[in-house]
Design a protein around this motif. Sequence first.
Motif, PDB file in Angstrom:
ATOM      1  N   THR A 106       0.937  -1.091   0.033  1.00 14.98           N
ATOM      2  CA  THR A 106      -0.003  -0.317  -0.054  1.00 14.98           C
ATOM      3  C   THR A 106       0.653   1.020  -0.013  1.00 14.98           C
ATOM      4  OG1 THR A 106      -1.640  -1.271   0.915  1.00 14.98           O
ATOM      5  CG2 THR A 106      -1.951   1.271   1.006  1.00 14.98           C
ATOM      6  N   THR A 107       1.873   1.309   0.632  1.00 14.56           N
ATOM      7  CA  THR A 107       3.160   2.645   0.328  1.00 14.56           C
ATOM      8  C   THR A 107       3.413   2.309  -0.652  1.00 14.56           C
ATOM      9  OG1 THR A 107       3.643   1.741   3.124  1.00 14.56           O
ATOM     10  CG2 THR A 107       5.330   2.618   1.185  1.00 14.56           C
ATOM     11  N   LEU A 108       3.892   1.374  -1.590  1.00 15.00           N
ATOM     12  CA  LEU A 108       3.949   1.912  -2.625  1.00 15.00           C
ATOM     13  C   LEU A 108       2.148   2.066  -4.096  1.00 15.00           C
ATOM     14  CD1 LEU A 108       6.131   1.328  -5.748  1.00 15.00           C
ATOM     15  CD2 LEU A 108       5.072  -0.921  -5.548  1.00 15.00           C
ATOM     16  N   ILE A 109       1.517   1.941  -3.949  1.00 17.07           N
ATOM     17  CA  ILE A 109       0.538   2.654  -4.279  1.00 17.07           C
ATOM     18  C   ILE A 109       0.280   4.346  -4.211  1.00 17.07           C
ATOM     19  CG2 ILE A 109      -2.107   2.615  -3.924  1.00 17.07           C
ATOM     20  CD1 ILE A 109      -1.856  -0.055  -4.824  1.00 17.07           C
ATOM     21  N   ASP A 110       0.436   3.974  -2.096  1.00 19.42           N
ATOM     22  CA  ASP A 110       0.276   5.802  -2.074  1.00 19.42           C
ATOM     23  C   ASP A 110       1.619   6.629  -2.578  1.00 19.42           C
ATOM     24  OD1 ASP A 110      -1.703   5.325  -0.668  1.00 19.42           O
ATOM     25  OD2 ASP A 110      -1.005   5.430   1.439  1.00 19.42           O
ATOM     26  N   MET A 111       2.691   5.769  -2.338  1.00 15.09           N
ATOM     27  CA  MET A 111       3.546   6.993  -3.572  1.00 15.09           C
ATOM     28  C   MET A 111       3.588   6.952  -5.192  1.00 15.09           C
ATOM     29  SD  MET A 111       6.201   6.465  -5.390  1.00 15.09           S
ATOM     30  CE  MET A 111       6.592   4.619  -5.904  1.00 15.09           C
ATOM     31  N   ILE A 112       3.241   6.129  -5.787  1.00  9.21           N
ATOM     32  CA  ILE A 112       2.834   6.444  -7.334  1.00  9.21           C
ATOM     33  C   ILE A 112       1.549   7.067  -7.361  1.00  9.21           C
ATOM     34  CG2 ILE A 112       1.665   5.356  -9.104  1.00  9.21           C
ATOM     35  CD1 ILE A 112       3.023   2.328  -8.503  1.00  9.21           C
ATOM     36  N   THR A 113       0.574   7.640  -6.029  1.00  7.85           N
ATOM     37  CA  THR A 113      -0.712   8.617  -6.808  1.00  7.85           C
ATOM     38  C   THR A 113      -0.105   9.811  -5.740  1.00  7.85           C
ATOM     39  OG1 THR A 113      -1.530   7.148  -4.690  1.00  7.85           O
ATOM     40  CG2 THR A 113      -2.318   6.457  -7.160  1.00  7.85           C
ATOM     41  N   GLY A 114       1.105  10.041  -5.393  1.00  4.71           N
ATOM     42  CA  GLY A 114       1.221  10.976  -4.987  1.00  4.71           C
ATOM     43  C   GLY A 114       1.148  11.389  -3.205  1.00  4.71           C
ATOM     44  N   PHE A 115       0.521  10.373  -2.511  1.00  2.00           N
ATOM     45  CA  PHE A 115       0.104  10.951  -0.800  1.00  2.00           C
ATOM     46  C   PHE A 115       1.354  10.409  -0.311  1.00  2.00           C
ATOM     47  CE2 PHE A 115      -3.840  10.056  -3.328  1.00  2.00           C
ATOM     48  CZ  PHE A 115      -4.999  10.456  -2.932  1.00  2.00           C
ATOM     49  N   THR A 116       3.093  10.215  -0.891  1.00  4.81           N
ATOM     50  CA  THR A 116       3.757   9.059  -0.659  1.00  4.81           C
ATOM     51  C   THR A 116       4.723   9.576  -0.636  1.00  4.81           C
ATOM     52  OG1 THR A 116       2.707   7.478   1.493  1.00  4.81           O
ATOM     53  CG2 THR A 116       5.205   7.822   0.973  1.00  4.81           C
ATOM     54  N   ARG A 117       6.254  11.083  -0.483  1.00  9.04           N
ATOM     55  CA  ARG A 117       6.983  11.489  -1.000  1.00  9.04           C
ATOM     56  C   ARG A 117       8.251  10.249  -1.015  1.00  9.04           C
ATOM     57  NH1 ARG A 117       8.446  16.462  -2.700  1.00  9.04           N
ATOM     58  NH2 ARG A 117       6.545  16.855  -2.109  1.00  9.04           N
ATOM     59  N   PRO A 118       8.910   9.532  -1.734  1.00  7.09           N
ATOM     60  CA  PRO A 118       9.413   8.998  -1.760  1.00  7.09           C
ATOM     61  C   PRO A 118      10.875   9.932  -2.011  1.00  7.09           C
ATOM     62  CG  PRO A 118       9.741   9.320  -4.755  1.00  7.09           C
ATOM     63  CD  PRO A 118       8.287  10.224  -3.631  1.00  7.09           C
ATOM     64  N   GLN A 119      12.470   9.284  -1.609  1.00  8.52           N
ATOM     65  CA  GLN A 119      13.293   9.745  -0.717  1.00  8.52           C
ATOM     66  C   GLN A 119      14.411   9.524  -1.965  1.00  8.52           C
ATOM     67  OE1 GLN A 119      12.361   7.856   1.555  1.00  8.52           O
ATOM     68  NE2 GLN A 119      11.367  10.190   2.575  1.00  8.52           N
ATOM     69  N   SER A 120      14.231   8.751  -2.767  1.00  7.26           N
ATOM     70  CA  SER A 120      15.287   8.546  -4.208  1.00  7.26           C
ATOM     71  C   SER A 120      14.136   7.566  -5.082  1.00  7.26           C
ATOM     72  CB  SER A 120      15.979   7.725  -4.392  1.00  7.26           C
ATOM     73  OG  SER A 120      16.472   6.294  -3.548  1.00  7.26           O
ATOM     74  N   GLY A 121      14.642   8.000  -6.681  1.00 11.52           N
ATOM     75  CA  GLY A 121      14.148   6.968  -7.632  1.00 11.52           C
ATOM     76  C   GLY A 121      13.617   7.976  -8.269  1.00 11.52           C
ATOM     77  N   SER A 122      12.415   7.498  -9.135  1.00 12.08           N
ATOM     78  CA  SER A 122      11.445   8.080 -10.399  1.00 12.08           C
ATOM     79  C   SER A 122      10.137   7.489 -10.612  1.00 12.08           C
ATOM     80  CB  SER A 122      12.516   8.646 -11.372  1.00 12.08           C
ATOM     81  OG  SER A 122      12.824   7.376 -12.205  1.00 12.08           O
ATOM     82  N   LEU A 123       9.388   8.423 -11.296  1.00 12.06           N
ATOM     83  CA  LEU A 123       8.271   7.918 -12.024  1.00 12.06           C
ATOM     84  C   LEU A 123       8.410   8.847 -13.027  1.00 12.06           C
ATOM     85  CD1 LEU A 123       5.960   7.761  -9.005  1.00 12.06           C
ATOM     86  CD2 LEU A 123       6.957   6.300  -9.841  1.00 12.06           C
ATOM     87  N   VAL A 124       7.851   7.653 -14.166  1.00 11.84           N
ATOM     88  CA  VAL A 124       7.949   8.295 -15.520  1.00 11.84           C
ATOM     89  C   VAL A 124       6.077   7.916 -16.307  1.00 11.84           C
ATOM     90  CG1 VAL A 124       8.322   8.142 -17.680  1.00 11.84           C
ATOM     91  CG2 VAL A 124       9.982   8.658 -15.870  1.00 11.84           C
ATOM     92  N   LEU A 125       6.017   8.508 -16.845  1.00 14.88           N
ATOM     93  CA  LEU A 125       4.761   8.071 -16.992  1.00 14.88           C
ATOM     94  C   LEU A 125       4.410   8.715 -18.328  1.00 14.88           C
ATOM     95  CD1 LEU A 125       1.279   7.000 -16.945  1.00 14.88           C
ATOM     96  CD2 LEU A 125       0.540   9.078 -16.003  1.00 14.88           C
ATOM     97  N   ASP A 126       4.596   7.302 -19.074  1.00  8.76           N
ATOM     98  CA  ASP A 126       4.397   8.110 -21.091  1.00  8.76           C
ATOM     99  C   ASP A 126       5.350   9.028 -21.625  1.00  8.76           C
ATOM    100  OD1 ASP A 126       3.197   7.909 -23.870  1.00  8.76           O
ATOM    101  OD2 ASP A 126       1.642   9.243 -24.042  1.00  8.76           O
ATOM    102  N   GLY A 127       6.225   8.691 -20.905  1.00  2.00           N
ATOM    103  CA  GLY A 127       7.639   8.651 -21.301  1.00  2.00           C
ATOM    104  C   GLY A 127       7.853  10.616 -20.470  1.00  2.00           C
ATOM    105  N   LYS A 128       7.005  10.889 -19.810  1.00  4.55           N
ATOM    106  CA  LYS A 128       7.438  12.420 -18.465  1.00  4.55           C
ATOM    107  C   LYS A 128       7.510  12.067 -17.886  1.00  4.55           C
ATOM    108  CE  LYS A 128       4.674  14.639 -23.040  1.00  4.55           C
ATOM    109  NZ  LYS A 128       3.589  15.645 -22.768  1.00  4.55           N
ATOM    110  N   SER A 129       8.258  12.452 -16.648  1.00  4.47           N
ATOM    111  CA  SER A 129       8.151  12.421 -15.215  1.00  4.47           C
ATOM    112  C   SER A 129       7.414  13.336 -14.823  1.00  4.47           C
ATOM    113  CB  SER A 129      10.303  13.169 -14.773  1.00  4.47           C
ATOM    114  OG  SER A 129       9.329  12.882 -13.313  1.00  4.47           O
ATOM    115  N   ILE A 130       6.980  12.552 -13.796  1.00  5.67           N
ATOM    116  CA  ILE A 130       5.484  12.816 -12.609  1.00  5.67           C
ATOM    117  C   ILE A 130       6.340  12.973 -11.418  1.00  5.67           C
ATOM    118  CG2 ILE A 130       3.931  11.909 -13.917  1.00  5.67           C
ATOM    119  CD1 ILE A 130       3.725   9.840 -11.857  1.00  5.67           C
ATOM    120  N   ASP A 131       7.079  13.080 -11.067  1.00  5.66           N
ATOM    121  CA  ASP A 131       8.051  13.218  -9.435  1.00  5.66           C
ATOM    122  C   ASP A 131       7.508  14.024  -9.201  1.00  5.66           C
ATOM    123  OD1 ASP A 131       9.417  10.757  -9.969  1.00  5.66           O
ATOM    124  OD2 ASP A 131      11.150  11.645 -10.953  1.00  5.66           O
TER     125      ASP A 131
END
Length: 887
Positions: free
Chosen positions: A675-700
């Motif tokens: 669930t922490t991973l889902i919260d991180m992907i949807t923006g409710f939890t901030r990661p300390q490192s790493g990245s999220l890319v949706l359709d070639g664009k960063s959404i970090d």
Amino acid sequence: MEFAVLGLGTGAVYALAAQGMVLIYRGSGIINFSHGAMALFSAALFVELRDDNGLPDIFAGLLAVLATAMIGLIVDAGIMRRIRAASPLARLVVTLGVLGVIESIVIIRYGSSLRFVEQFLPSGQIDLGGNVTVGADRIILCAIAITLTVLLWLVYQHSEFGRQTTAVAENPRSAAALGISAERISTLNWMLGSGLAGLAGVLLIPLTGLMPVILVLMIIPTLAAALVGRFSSFPLTLCGGVGIGIAQSLIGMSGLGAGWTTSLPFLVIIAVLVFQGRSLPLRGFINDQLPAVSMPRPPGWAMAGGIMLCVVLILSLSEDYVNAITGSLIVGVILLSIVLLTGLAGQVSLGQYAFVGLGAFISARLADLYDLPFLAAFVFGVGLTTPLGLLLSLPALRTRGVNLAVVTLGLGVALDNLIFKNKDLTGGFEGTRIDPPSLLGWEIDSILYPERYALVALLLFVLCAAAVLNIRRGASGRRLLAVRSNERAAAALGISVTGAKLYAFTLAAAMASSAGVLSAFRFPNVRFDIGYTMFNSIPAVLMAFLGGIGFVLGAVIGGAIALGGIVNEVLSGLFDLQEWQGLLISGSAIVMVIVHPDGLAPILARLGAKRNNAHTRKNVSVVDDGHVTPCDGKPLVVSDVTVRFGGLVALERVGFTLRPGEVVGLIGPNGAGKTTLIDMITGFTRPQSGSLVLDGKSIDRRSAVKRARCGIGRTFQSLELFDDLTVADNIRVACDSASWHSYLRDPFRPRNVPLPAAAHYAVRSFGLADSLDLLPSSLSYGERRLLGIARAVAAQPSVVLLDEPAAGLGQEERANLAKLIRSLADEWNMAVLLVEHDMNLVMDVCDRVVVLDFGRKIAEGPPGDVANNPDVVRAYLGSADMQEEEA
């Protein structure tokens, strides 16, 4: 130094009262807004026993403190125990009602003027050296506060009772499982906390005198000191109280004025709450039951008939009755602002009369100084107060619930002291003089033409009532109710929680200020120091609650029973209610919380329930039988994400890809970080490192709201539906345009566009077509689960994250759910991430499976390969827990 030491005495009393508030909160979870009134009761009883009946100081003080402790017993055992499941607003109303009852009784007995009280502590001077002397009573007060703080710390740290109180405060259910009586703990802490409030009142009155306003207002510095201690730490609470007392003394020495001295605790409240708060509540934040709200419907014959009746009464009744109707209508507009802000948006405000006062102040001063006509003054009064409402609502972005009530209470007190009681700003001791108003050449002087002024007040009330009804029917109303019900779920659908709160505060400020303008121009001389204080805001909340805080009809009822309103005038021939009305309103609010916490309006609204339900079905029950249009496929790449909570590593360098048309399972033991991973992907939890890319664009750097608007949808393990919205509106709110234009349009003409084809298809696919006009509470658990998924996919997100969607479902329901999940990928072309403990479901529907263990990815691949992976078998599939679940 001398002024600082002088502040020790007052600060010590603040600390004592704050320790009592901390005890009540630790024992019951309730912030006691009647704490200052309890101090008032004890002080008044002490004066009664000592000065009027000749009892010695020690006996009078002891009896007063014990009597106040008994009030705590009565409040908890007699009232609070009956409303454990009520809304936080209902519990807040009880403490406000107790405040009103005590204050009214003391005023009836002693009046509201100041009564000096002889000091009973030693009054000699102590030389501290360096020409610094201080009264012995200040040192004694400080010693009492320090001694009691040490005793409280020892008792609550090292005694069985203290450990039980801590257990109840942290987890009542677990404490009950251990045999700890939460009710006993709550009652004892209420008695101890109330007794400390009583002690503070007895110790304070020789310094301030017996005056109800002063002692009731002690709630502000008391709250501030308790907040410094985070309602848990006795030493920090002591430091907070003493620090506020010293700071107030130093400000008084500086010559800034009494307004700044009194307003200092408000600044402490704002700083503590805002810096400790969060823009969105944490996962696990559970909303209590909320007050009922009206169903969405346009103004009908009932409203038209009410308007016509009011016009007839205004034109036919005597002047006294017409003036009473005017008073009820003006208060009704103020209550409408509370219905919008608290009833619909869920933002608890105890400072609404501050905006009433600002509207009155700006319009009256401009009219007096620059000879502005009524209409121009009205425009400036509302126009300048509205952006101030927007500015002063900013603390609401990081506070909520009762904490927000604390902030708004302090706001009202600060504005009262800095502006409304400042003679340099309000026209001196004579107040502000206003010429008789006219509207477009039509004389509306309330003294010469009371019926004309009443008609203007009626027009304003009708416009504001229609605006609230229209908002309830439109997209903006659905947003407000979604935010009120669940901020996290609202943000996950792309609703700007910030925008909804600012909108509600701004529009409510506009309504309240418009009522303020009418109240100012009602009489030729305006006194700002008596009509716009917290002592007006608190009864306003009680009246709105009595009437029904989620209903426009509630504002009508509340306005009718207001002080100086039509009910008061009707009954004045039989009873003298002037002294007793505050007591009656406060006592009635307490009774209403126990008997019917939704107020009177829902009872009357049920008369038209059948017609309204039929109207609702007519508008939402027809669905499209067409096929869904596949969504735009957008891959989501999660790369080396790490999430830490303090020293705990929840996710460590986790990465995988979600592709359109594919179902990916995410499995792992409890606590693996799913669930922490889902919260991180949807923006409710901030990661300390790493990245999220949706359709070639960063959404970090994008917020939860912006990620939802980009095409990332989700469900919640705990459902988190909007229980105040029907099934249809739960679906509709996910499909509403994110444009801010509806906020401007809805008050005048709400427009509900038809549901898109995808939403119709979701309703039909998930079997909800026959339930559209029902509230989620009327559905079975399985149907509620399906509603959560249907709401998430109705807007056709490119990526949907399903958090344990099969939890609690039967075997047949799970089989149907498997087909629906598979259709999201095959027919809707979505990228689906499925978090689930049902391994049969995971193996049947998933194309790939990702396995987490203690926050690390230990495997990824086709279901069959993962099932045979030795690491997975050892960590999860082969565990005793998993074998038991499979069985």
